[in-house]
Design a protein around this motif. Structure first.
Motif, PDB file in Angstrom:
ATOM      1  N   VAL A 199       0.860  -1.178   0.000  1.00  0.00           N
ATOM      2  CA  VAL A 199       0.000   0.000   0.000  1.00  0.00           C
ATOM      3  C   VAL A 199       0.897   1.228   0.000  1.00  0.00           C
ATOM      4  O   VAL A 199       1.818   1.327   0.819  1.00  0.00           O
ATOM      5  CB  VAL A 199      -0.932   0.030   1.227  1.00  0.00           C
ATOM      6  N   TRP A 200       0.624   2.152  -0.924  1.00  0.00           N
ATOM      7  CA  TRP A 200       1.380   3.397  -1.003  1.00  0.00           C
ATOM      8  C   TRP A 200       0.443   4.574  -0.756  1.00  0.00           C
ATOM      9  O   TRP A 200      -0.690   4.596  -1.250  1.00  0.00           O
ATOM     10  CB  TRP A 200       2.015   3.563  -2.392  1.00  0.00           C
ATOM     11  N   LEU A 201       0.929   5.555   0.001  1.00  0.00           N
ATOM     12  CA  LEU A 201       0.201   6.802   0.210  1.00  0.00           C
ATOM     13  C   LEU A 201       1.020   7.953  -0.346  1.00  0.00           C
ATOM     14  O   LEU A 201       2.251   7.956  -0.244  1.00  0.00           O
ATOM     15  CB  LEU A 201      -0.064   7.045   1.704  1.00  0.00           C
ATOM     16  N   ALA A 202       0.331   8.919  -0.931  1.00  0.00           N
ATOM     17  CA  ALA A 202       0.971  10.158  -1.382  1.00  0.00           C
ATOM     18  C   ALA A 202       0.637  11.247  -0.372  1.00  0.00           C
ATOM     19  O   ALA A 202      -0.523  11.407   0.021  1.00  0.00           O
ATOM     20  CB  ALA A 202       0.469  10.546  -2.766  1.00  0.00           C
ATOM     21  N   TYR A 203       1.650  12.006   0.042  1.00  0.00           N
ATOM     22  CA  TYR A 203       1.462  13.108   0.986  1.00  0.00           C
ATOM     23  C   TYR A 203       1.887  14.414   0.318  1.00  0.00           C
ATOM     24  O   TYR A 203       2.949  14.494  -0.309  1.00  0.00           O
ATOM     25  CB  TYR A 203       2.308  12.909   2.235  1.00  0.00           C
ATOM     26  N   HIS A 239       0.115  15.407 -11.027  1.00  0.00           N
ATOM     27  CA  HIS A 239       0.749  14.150 -11.468  1.00  0.00           C
ATOM     28  C   HIS A 239       0.975  13.175 -10.313  1.00  0.00           C
ATOM     29  O   HIS A 239       1.904  12.357 -10.350  1.00  0.00           O
ATOM     30  CB  HIS A 239       2.072  14.432 -12.194  1.00  0.00           C
ATOM     31  N   ILE A 240       0.136  13.258  -9.291  1.00  0.00           N
ATOM     32  CA  ILE A 240       0.291  12.377  -8.135  1.00  0.00           C
ATOM     33  C   ILE A 240      -0.009  10.937  -8.500  1.00  0.00           C
ATOM     34  O   ILE A 240       0.683  10.003  -8.048  1.00  0.00           O
ATOM     35  CB  ILE A 240      -0.599  12.862  -6.972  1.00  0.00           C
ATOM     36  N   ALA A 241      -1.024  10.702  -9.335  1.00  0.00           N
ATOM     37  CA  ALA A 241      -1.349   9.331  -9.746  1.00  0.00           C
ATOM     38  C   ALA A 241      -0.156   8.697 -10.454  1.00  0.00           C
ATOM     39  O   ALA A 241       0.179   7.522 -10.219  1.00  0.00           O
ATOM     40  CB  ALA A 241      -2.576   9.326 -10.645  1.00  0.00           C
ATOM     41  N   ASP A 242       0.512   9.448 -11.328  1.00  0.00           N
ATOM     42  CA  ASP A 242       1.698   8.923 -12.012  1.00  0.00           C
ATOM     43  C   ASP A 242       2.798   8.568 -11.012  1.00  0.00           C
ATOM     44  O   ASP A 242       3.465   7.527 -11.155  1.00  0.00           O
ATOM     45  CB  ASP A 242       2.225   9.950 -13.017  1.00  0.00           C
ATOM     46  N   LYS A 243       3.005   9.421 -10.014  1.00  0.00           N
ATOM     47  CA  LYS A 243       4.051   9.156  -9.025  1.00  0.00           C
ATOM     48  C   LYS A 243       3.730   7.901  -8.211  1.00  0.00           C
ATOM     49  O   LYS A 243       4.629   7.105  -7.891  1.00  0.00           O
ATOM     50  CB  LYS A 243       4.216  10.355  -8.091  1.00  0.00           C
ATOM     51  N   LEU A 244       2.463   7.718  -7.873  1.00  0.00           N
ATOM     52  CA  LEU A 244       2.064   6.511  -7.147  1.00  0.00           C
ATOM     53  C   LEU A 244       2.301   5.268  -7.998  1.00  0.00           C
ATOM     54  O   LEU A 244       2.826   4.252  -7.519  1.00  0.00           O
ATOM     55  CB  LEU A 244       0.589   6.608  -6.754  1.00  0.00           C
ATOM     56  N   LEU A 245       1.919   5.343  -9.268  1.00  0.00           N
ATOM     57  CA  LEU A 245       2.105   4.189 -10.156  1.00  0.00           C
ATOM     58  C   LEU A 245       3.584   3.941 -10.434  1.00  0.00           C
ATOM     59  O   LEU A 245       4.010   2.778 -10.565  1.00  0.00           O
ATOM     60  CB  LEU A 245       1.336   4.411 -11.458  1.00  0.00           C
ATOM     61  N   ASP A 246       4.382   5.003 -10.514  1.00  0.00           N
ATOM     62  CA  ASP A 246       5.832   4.821 -10.678  1.00  0.00           C
ATOM     63  C   ASP A 246       6.408   4.021  -9.515  1.00  0.00           C
ATOM     64  O   ASP A 246       7.205   3.090  -9.714  1.00  0.00           O
ATOM     65  CB  ASP A 246       6.534   6.185 -10.743  1.00  0.00           C
ATOM     66  N   ALA A 247       6.020   4.401  -8.294  1.00  0.00           N
ATOM     67  CA  ALA A 247       6.529   3.711  -7.103  1.00  0.00           C
ATOM     68  C   ALA A 247       6.054   2.262  -7.081  1.00  0.00           C
ATOM     69  O   ALA A 247       6.824   1.350  -6.742  1.00  0.00           O
ATOM     70  CB  ALA A 247       6.075   4.447  -5.844  1.00  0.00           C
ATOM     71  N   GLN A 248       4.813   2.055  -7.432  1.00  0.00           N
ATOM     72  CA  GLN A 248       4.267   0.705  -7.438  1.00  0.00           C
ATOM     73  C   GLN A 248       4.978  -0.189  -8.454  1.00  0.00           C
ATOM     74  O   GLN A 248       5.351  -1.329  -8.155  1.00  0.00           O
ATOM     75  CB  GLN A 248       2.766   0.757  -7.756  1.00  0.00           C
TER      76      GLN A 248
END
Length: 312
Positions: A199-203, A239-248
Motif C-alpha cells: 500500500v502506497w500513500l501520497a502526501y 501528477h500524483i497518480a503517475d508518481k504513485l504508479l511509478d513507485a508501485q
C-alpha cells in the motif's frame, strides 16, 4: 492610456472567480451588518479571534495579518477597548510596545463567536456526505496553496503497517467510486505483509493526498494487481497518480513481478485514459469482480520482453 487586450480565456477565468466571490460572500453571510447575526461586525470578530489565538499580539502584527489600513485598525481597536473586550499590556521584551490581550468579557465573546461559527458551518455542511465534505476541505486547501504561491512537497510512502491515513483515504475512495467489495483493516495489514503486495500513500506536506494498492495474484504466475488508485479532488493536476504508479511499478519489478493487472469500469474514463497512456493494454477478464467491465495489464519486467504469457 491604452491597455493590452486581455486574452479571452483569462477574462473568462476572472469572471468565474468574481461569480464565485458573489456566491460565497452571500452564502457565508459575509454581507450582513453583523457577523453571524451577533453583536460584532465581521472585522471586529476577526480581530477578537486573532487576539485570542495570539495573546499579546501587537497592533502592527494584526495590521499585517489582516491587511488593514493603519487608521482603520486604530479605530477598531479603540472601539473594542472602550467596550472592555480587549486591553493593552506591557511587553515583556520592548517597553515601547503595548501588546493586546482579551479581557474576561472578550474571552466570553470569543467563546460565543466560536460556538456560533461552528453551528453555522455545521448547518451548511449537513446535506453533504463524508466524501463530499472531504473533497470540499481538500479543494479549499488547494485554492489556498495556489493563491499563496506555495506547493507542499510531495512524498510517496510505502506502508509497513496500516494507519489512520490509509483507512481514511481508502474509505473516501470507496465512497467516491461506490465500491462494493471493501477491505477491512485486518485484510489491509495482511496485504501489506504479503510479498509482491503493498500500500502506497501520497502526501502533500503532512496531508495524505492519494493512494494505490498492489495485490499479488495467486492465480497468475508472476503477476500482481493494481487496486484503489485514488487522488483527492483538491490534489489533482499535480501528477500524483503517475508518481504513485511509478513507485508501485518499481517495487513490483524489484519483487520479480512481470505483469500488473487491473480492473475498472466504463464510467471511469479519465482513469482508463491514464492507464492507456502508461502502457496498459486491454485484456480478457481475469477476476470475478461484479463491478468491473474493463480489464487491463502492463508488462513491467526488467528486459521489456515477457518470458511467458500471464493470461488467465
Amino acid at each position: 492610456m491604452s491597455t493590452k487586450p486581455m486574452p479571452p480565456q483569462f477574462a473568462e477565468q476572472i469572471a468565474a472567480i468574481r461569480e464565485f466571490n458573489r456566491f460565497y460572500t452571500a452564502h457565508l453571510g459575509l454581507l450582513r451588518r453583523r457577523h453571524l447575526d451577533g453583536e460584532f461586525a465581521l472585522t471586529e470578530a476577526r480581530i477578537l479571534y486573532e487576539i485570542s489565538a495570539q495573546p499579546k499580539v501587537t497592533a502592527a502584527t494584526l495590521q499585517d495579518t489582516l491587511e488593514l489600513d493603519a487608521g482603520y485598525m486604530s479605530r477598531l481597536l479603540s472601539g473594542l477597548i472602550r467596550r472592555k473586550l480587549i486591553r493593552r499590556v506591557t511587553s515583556d521584551t520592548d517597553a515601547r510596545e503595548k501588546p493586546l490581550v482579551l479581557t474576561a468579557t472578550g474571552q466570553k465573546a470569543v467563546a460565543r463567536l466560536n460556538e456560533q461559527s461552528m453551528r453555522h458551518i455545521r448547518d451548511m455542511l449537513a446535506h453533504l456526505n463524508t466524501a463530499d465534505r472531504d473533497a470540499l476541505v481538500a479543494s479549499l486547501a488547494g485554492v489556498r496553496s495556489l493563491l499563496e504561491g506555495r506547493t507542499p512537497p510531495l512524498r510517496i510512502v510505502r506502508l509497513t503497517e496500516v494507519n489512520d491515513d490509509a483507512l481514511a483515504i481508502l474509505h473516501e475512495y470507496y465512497e467516491a467510486v461506490h465500491v462494493v467489495q471493501r477491505d477491512k483493516p485486518g485484510s489491509i495489514q495482511k496485504l501489506i505483509d504479503t510479498p509482491a503486495s503493498g500500500v502506497w500513500l501520497a502526501y502533500l506536506g503532512d496531508e495524505v493526498a492519494g493512494c494505490v494498492v498492489l495485490r499479488k495474484l495467486a492465480n497468475l504466475r508472476g503477476a500482481s494487481e493494481c487496486k484503489r488508485l485514488y487522488v483527492k479532488p483538491g490534489a489533482r493536476g499535480k501528477h500524483i497518480a503517475d508518481k504513485l504508479l511509478d513507485a508501485q511499478e518499481a517495487f513490483a519489478r524489484d519483487e520479480g513481478i512481470e505483469w500488473i493487472y487491473l480492473d475498472s469500469y466504463d464510467d471511469l474514463k479519465a482513469a482508463i485514459a491514464l492507464y492507456e497512456k502508461r502502457g496498459y493494454e486491454h485484456c480478457e477478464r481475469y477476476n470475478d469482480n461484479p463491478q468491473a467491465t474493463v480489464f487491463m495489464r502492463k508488462y513491467v519486467g526488467w528486459d521489456g520482453t515477457p518470458s511467458f504469457s500471464a493470461e488467465p
